[in-house]
Design an enzyme around this catalytic site. Structure first.
Site, PDB file in Angstrom:
ATOM      1  N   HIS A  48       0.763  -1.060   0.055  1.00 31.37           N
ATOM      2  CA  HIS A  48       0.196   0.351   0.102  1.00 31.37           C
ATOM      3  C   HIS A  48       0.916   1.645   0.391  1.00 31.37           C
ATOM      4  CE1 HIS A  48      -3.139   2.581   1.342  1.00 31.37           C
ATOM      5  NE2 HIS A  48      -3.771   1.704   0.666  1.00 31.37           N
ATOM      6  N   PHE A  49       1.196   1.739  -1.033  1.00 33.36           N
ATOM      7  CA  PHE A  49       1.845   1.248  -2.761  1.00 33.36           C
ATOM      8  C   PHE A  49       2.979   0.410  -2.450  1.00 33.36           C
ATOM      9  CE2 PHE A  49      -2.318   3.740  -2.206  1.00 33.36           C
ATOM     10  CZ  PHE A  49      -3.236   2.739  -2.266  1.00 33.36           C
TER      11      PHE A  49
END
Length: 170
Positions: free
Chosen positions: A34-35
């Protein structure tokens, strides 16, 4: 997987308010997803940190005799969601009420003094229907609040230092 979303308490007033900090590190597994090339702490985990700060405050206020769970988020506003490795989050929970059925806290989170999010959280105090269900393994909750430094910075309603129940009375 366990989500311990606090590093330590910095202030703890029994049944009144608590402050805690969390440093976001690149070593946290959820940041890989994430991410991948721009790791950002998910807002849901920021809420989890607020809930842990307030929930532990309510657990201590009820002498760890209640099963307390986050029940509702009546309001929560995020002003910034770009929480990245290296950021130090400062959580605050102020008790609005504590009764037999539940409790409510006004909460906020800051980064370097800047308000990131604020709102309110409502907790349910589970009744006898849940008496046989374990929330924590034996001793884990008590060990957790020790690790977070609750007894190092905590005071009771009269301003006296909190006493760790595991420490013999003198």
């Amino acid at each position: 997987m366990n989500w311990y979303w606090l590093d330590r308490f910095t202030l703890f007033e029994s049944g009144k308010r608590a402050k805690a900090v969390k440093t976001i590190t690149r070593a946290e597994g959820h940041l890989r997803d994430h991410f991948r090339f721009h790791p950002v702490a998910p807002g849901s985990l920021i809420i989890e940190g607020l809930a842990q700060t307030a929930g532990l405050m309510f657990n201590e206020a009820t002498r760890f005799q209640k099963k307390i769970v986050l029940g509702k988020i009546p309001r929560l506003t995020f002003y910034d969601t770009e929480i990245v490795p290296g950021d130090v989050l400062e959580y605050e929970a102020i008790a609005d009420y504590i009764n037999e059925e539940g409790s409510m806290a006004t909460v906020s989170v800051r980064r370097e003094g800047t308000l990131i999010a604020e709102g309110a959280l409502i907790f349910a105090h589970l009744g006898s229907d849940f008496a046989s269900q374990k929330q924590f393994a034996e001793g884990d909750l008590e060990d957790l609040v020790r690790a977070y430094g609750m007894y190092e910075v905590g005071v009771d309603s009269e301003g006296n230092p909190l006493r760790d129940p595991a420490t013999p009375a003198s």
